[in-house]
Design a protein around this motif. Sequence first.
Motif, PDB file in Angstrom:
ATOM      1  N   ALA A   7      17.180  63.382  38.399  1.00  0.00           N
ATOM      2  CA  ALA A   7      17.651  63.444  39.786  1.00  0.00           C
ATOM      3  C   ALA A   7      19.170  63.497  39.835  1.00  0.00           C
ATOM      4  CB  ALA A   7      17.152  62.222  40.572  1.00  0.00           C
ATOM      5  N   ASN A   8      19.688  64.539  40.500  1.00  0.00           N
ATOM      6  CA  ASN A   8      21.131  64.685  40.762  1.00  0.00           C
ATOM      7  C   ASN A   8      21.965  64.560  39.489  1.00  0.00           C
ATOM      8  OD1 ASN A   8      20.553  64.815  43.594  1.00  0.00           O
ATOM      9  ND2 ASN A   8      20.369  62.589  43.589  1.00  0.00           N
ATOM     10  N   LEU A   9      21.511  65.204  38.429  1.00  0.00           N
ATOM     11  CA  LEU A   9      22.180  65.110  37.128  1.00  0.00           C
ATOM     12  C   LEU A   9      23.438  65.973  37.101  1.00  0.00           C
ATOM     13  CD1 LEU A   9      22.192  64.245  34.097  1.00  0.00           C
ATOM     14  CD2 LEU A   9      20.824  66.304  33.652  1.00  0.00           C
ATOM     15  N   SER A  10      24.550  65.370  36.726  1.00  0.00           N
ATOM     16  CA  SER A  10      25.807  66.098  36.508  1.00  0.00           C
ATOM     17  C   SER A  10      26.406  65.619  35.190  1.00  0.00           C
ATOM     18  CB  SER A  10      26.804  65.846  37.645  1.00  0.00           C
ATOM     19  OG  SER A  10      26.324  66.366  38.865  1.00  0.00           O
ATOM     20  N   PHE A  11      26.991  66.561  34.448  1.00  0.00           N
ATOM     21  CA  PHE A  11      27.578  66.190  33.152  1.00  0.00           C
ATOM     22  C   PHE A  11      28.635  67.208  32.751  1.00  0.00           C
ATOM     23  CE2 PHE A  11      27.743  66.781  28.542  1.00  0.00           C
ATOM     24  CZ  PHE A  11      28.107  65.503  28.139  1.00  0.00           C
ATOM     25  N   CYS A  12      29.726  66.704  32.203  1.00  0.00           N
ATOM     26  CA  CYS A  12      30.703  67.554  31.516  1.00  0.00           C
ATOM     27  C   CYS A  12      31.267  66.765  30.341  1.00  0.00           C
ATOM     28  CB  CYS A  12      31.812  68.034  32.446  1.00  0.00           C
ATOM     29  SG  CYS A  12      32.973  66.765  32.952  1.00  0.00           S
ATOM     30  N   TYR A  13      31.711  67.481  29.331  1.00  0.00           N
ATOM     31  CA  TYR A  13      32.272  66.827  28.152  1.00  0.00           C
ATOM     32  C   TYR A  13      33.660  66.282  28.454  1.00  0.00           C
ATOM     33  CZ  TYR A  13      28.527  68.813  25.309  1.00  0.00           C
ATOM     34  OH  TYR A  13      27.304  69.130  24.772  1.00  0.00           O
ATOM     35  N   ASP A  14      34.058  65.251  27.719  1.00  0.00           N
ATOM     36  CA  ASP A  14      35.405  64.713  27.846  1.00  0.00           C
ATOM     37  C   ASP A  14      36.428  65.822  27.589  1.00  0.00           C
ATOM     38  OD1 ASP A  14      34.436  62.217  28.362  1.00  0.00           O
ATOM     39  OD2 ASP A  14      34.610  61.493  26.295  1.00  0.00           O
ATOM     40  N   LYS A  15      37.494  65.810  28.370  1.00  0.00           N
ATOM     41  CA  LYS A  15      38.609  66.771  28.245  1.00  0.00           C
ATOM     42  C   LYS A  15      38.180  68.197  28.598  1.00  0.00           C
ATOM     43  CE  LYS A  15      40.809  64.022  24.614  1.00  0.00           C
ATOM     44  NZ  LYS A  15      41.296  63.982  23.223  1.00  0.00           N
ATOM     45  N   SER A  16      36.991  68.337  29.193  1.00  0.00           N
ATOM     46  CA  SER A  16      36.552  69.659  29.639  1.00  0.00           C
ATOM     47  C   SER A  16      36.668  69.725  31.150  1.00  0.00           C
ATOM     48  CB  SER A  16      35.100  69.916  29.219  1.00  0.00           C
ATOM     49  OG  SER A  16      34.630  71.136  29.738  1.00  0.00           O
ATOM     50  N   TYR A  17      37.009  70.914  31.681  1.00  0.00           N
ATOM     51  CA  TYR A  17      37.176  71.052  33.116  1.00  0.00           C
ATOM     52  C   TYR A  17      36.067  71.873  33.751  1.00  0.00           C
ATOM     53  CZ  TYR A  17      40.142  74.336  30.534  1.00  0.00           C
ATOM     54  OH  TYR A  17      40.638  75.176  29.582  1.00  0.00           O
ATOM     55  N   ASP A  18      34.974  72.104  33.002  1.00  0.00           N
ATOM     56  CA  ASP A  18      33.839  72.803  33.605  1.00  0.00           C
ATOM     57  C   ASP A  18      32.557  72.009  33.343  1.00  0.00           C
ATOM     58  OD1 ASP A  18      34.270  73.346  30.929  1.00  0.00           O
ATOM     59  OD2 ASP A  18      33.177  75.239  30.952  1.00  0.00           O
ATOM     60  N   ASN A  19      31.767  71.827  34.402  1.00  0.00           N
ATOM     61  CA  ASN A  19      30.518  71.077  34.296  1.00  0.00           C
ATOM     62  C   ASN A  19      29.459  71.882  33.550  1.00  0.00           C
ATOM     63  OD1 ASN A  19      31.315  68.746  35.539  1.00  0.00           O
ATOM     64  ND2 ASN A  19      30.353  69.181  37.503  1.00  0.00           N
ATOM     65  N   ILE A  20      28.732  71.210  32.669  1.00  0.00           N
ATOM     66  CA  ILE A  20      27.554  71.828  32.053  1.00  0.00           C
ATOM     67  C   ILE A  20      26.400  71.807  33.048  1.00  0.00           C
ATOM     68  CG2 ILE A  20      25.954  71.758  30.117  1.00  0.00           C
ATOM     69  CD1 ILE A  20      28.752  72.343  29.222  1.00  0.00           C
ATOM     70  N   PHE A  21      26.197  70.652  33.691  1.00  0.00           N
ATOM     71  CA  PHE A  21      25.192  70.515  34.745  1.00  0.00           C
ATOM     72  C   PHE A  21      25.851  69.942  35.987  1.00  0.00           C
ATOM     73  CE2 PHE A  21      22.903  69.534  30.702  1.00  0.00           C
ATOM     74  CZ  PHE A  21      22.199  70.718  30.624  1.00  0.00           C
ATOM     75  N   GLU A  22      25.384  70.390  37.135  1.00  0.00           N
ATOM     76  CA  GLU A  22      25.958  69.899  38.385  1.00  0.00           C
ATOM     77  C   GLU A  22      24.850  69.674  39.412  1.00  0.00           C
ATOM     78  OE1 GLU A  22      29.686  70.822  41.402  1.00  0.00           O
ATOM     79  OE2 GLU A  22      29.336  72.069  39.651  1.00  0.00           O
ATOM     80  N   ASN A  23      24.532  68.402  39.619  1.00  0.00           N
ATOM     81  CA  ASN A  23      23.608  67.979  40.677  1.00  0.00           C
ATOM     82  C   ASN A  23      22.242  68.667  40.571  1.00  0.00           C
ATOM     83  OD1 ASN A  23      23.198  66.285  42.898  1.00  0.00           O
ATOM     84  ND2 ASN A  23      23.467  67.971  44.327  1.00  0.00           N
ATOM     85  N   VAL A  24      21.661  68.662  39.356  1.00  0.00           N
ATOM     86  CA  VAL A  24      20.350  69.293  39.168  1.00  0.00           C
ATOM     87  C   VAL A  24      19.249  68.231  39.208  1.00  0.00           C
ATOM     88  CG1 VAL A  24      21.216  71.248  37.852  1.00  0.00           C
ATOM     89  CG2 VAL A  24      20.538  69.190  36.643  1.00  0.00           C
ATOM     90  N   SER A  25      18.098  68.614  39.750  1.00  0.00           N
ATOM     91  CA  SER A  25      16.956  67.708  39.884  1.00  0.00           C
ATOM     92  C   SER A  25      15.664  68.455  39.574  1.00  0.00           C
ATOM     93  CB  SER A  25      16.879  67.133  41.306  1.00  0.00           C
ATOM     94  OG  SER A  25      18.041  66.404  41.648  1.00  0.00           O
ATOM     95  N   PHE A  26      14.761  67.819  38.831  1.00  0.00           N
ATOM     96  CA  PHE A  26      13.437  68.380  38.553  1.00  0.00           C
ATOM     97  C   PHE A  26      12.583  67.297  37.900  1.00  0.00           C
ATOM     98  CE2 PHE A  26      16.364  69.352  35.141  1.00  0.00           C
ATOM     99  CZ  PHE A  26      15.698  68.936  34.005  1.00  0.00           C
ATOM    100  N   GLN A  27      11.285  67.576  37.765  1.00  0.00           N
ATOM    101  CA  GLN A  27      10.358  66.643  37.126  1.00  0.00           C
ATOM    102  C   GLN A  27       9.562  67.357  36.042  1.00  0.00           C
ATOM    103  OE1 GLN A  27       8.071  65.118  40.492  1.00  0.00           O
ATOM    104  NE2 GLN A  27       9.222  63.197  40.430  1.00  0.00           N
TER     105      GLN A  27
END
Length: 492
Positions: A7-27
């Motif tokens: 639910a509402n998953l967001s992630f980016c690596y340290d020192k990175s300025y682009d998100n790998i995932f942004e507010n994604v949800s699924f089951q």
Amino acid sequence: MALIDVANLSFCYDKSYDNIFENVSFQLDTDWKLGFIGRNGRGKTTFLHLLLGKWEYQGKISAPTLFDYFPYPVPDVSLPVIEILEEIADFQLWELIRELNLLNVDEEVLYRPYFTLSQGEQTKVLLAALFLNPGHFLLIDEPTNHLDMQAREVVANYLKGKKGFILVSHDRWFLDQCIDHVLSINKTNIEVQKGNFSTWEQNKAFQDHFELAENQRLKKDIRRLEESAKRTSRWSDQVEKTKIGSRNSGLRPDRGFIGHKAAKMMKRSKAAQLRKEKAAEEKQQLLHNIDSADSLAINPLIHHAKRLVDISDLAVTYGEYPVCQGVSFCINPGDRIALCGKNGSGKSSILKLLCKDNISYTGVVTLASGLVVSTVSQDTSFLSGDLSAFAKENRLDESLFKAILRKLDFPRIQFEKKMEDFSGGQKKKVLIAKSLCQQAHLYLWDEPLNFIDVLSRIQIEDLILRHRPTMLFVEHDRTFVDKVATKKIQLE
């Protein structure tokens, strides 16, 4: 049945300025056999590591199960296989032997040092042990790399009889054999669909076609509404001007009627403007997940000889051990020959021999005079430094080299990074782009599709079928070989 809830998953690596995932949800259902697909660099392995709890993220991942990851790290490869597997799972020996039998692995490998096993055997014994952990959900990351066709078929049949896993693979045939759901990382979201790769591909093509057609329709509507709004606005202005009448006519215009008519036209203009804005808003919802796959190009050289390579009664040896023997074939202009056979049957050795590497052999190998060869090697570990230096070192047209990488879905931001930080698929694309930049009579590609995403595989297939370069290649992707090869040579 239990659910893994993201639910509402967001992630980016340290020192990175682009998100790998942004507010994604699924089951996900823990009984599913999930194929996990997406272009290189989209975050498939990253997501698996998030499930394992390796990195911090925003949002929530709730799972009623433990996760196991393949490939399982083996810190001491000198240990007997049985000792390594006992660290992975708690099992009775008969249970392990049952699993190994399903994978066509002789139980004698259990008592050999792990490093003496072939890559295929290592893959199989680790999968067998991981599936002996009851209640665990397996995260299987690209198990088919370096597996020959026969081994892929065995592993596919094995996974077909299991459940409760996510499988990352770019082999279309392999996915079709053993999954019942698809988890796809798209450009803007993550989607879950029931079915195998082929049904997902059909649905994706249908959705893309619908969105492109809808986009064209809305573009036409927007242009028509813009013209209509401008036209009615001009008419309203012209009618409003008639209120003052003509000074010379002596007539008094009905200003009330004219004002009503002008207001009505203005209202129509505003309504057209609102419809245009709504159409534009609908248009904004389209095309976000359509992956462009621009055509690639190659410019092979034409050789005057009727035969480019002639191999007769070839035997390759490493020390005292024969790798292959009695091999005879020739390569003529326009041939696209797939070298097939089990791992260790000498396929890569023949390619290295034609590249004039120091390979011990007997027999006759004749190359046409002045033959220019371009290669894609199986190994990418030597890649380091930046792309510009790599292009200069290999005498490549840097603009062309980077343009090909862009067509293979390389983000521009990747051009600023060091190659040692690239994903496995991105490294392989560097070698393919290099080969496509080079004009050659013969292209020697050794497992070019390892780690390469499905859409890029299709691009490369289309390129080869369109430009028809002369090739000798090793590849275990059955779909690719069937589409591209004009001839197959089986090494026993």
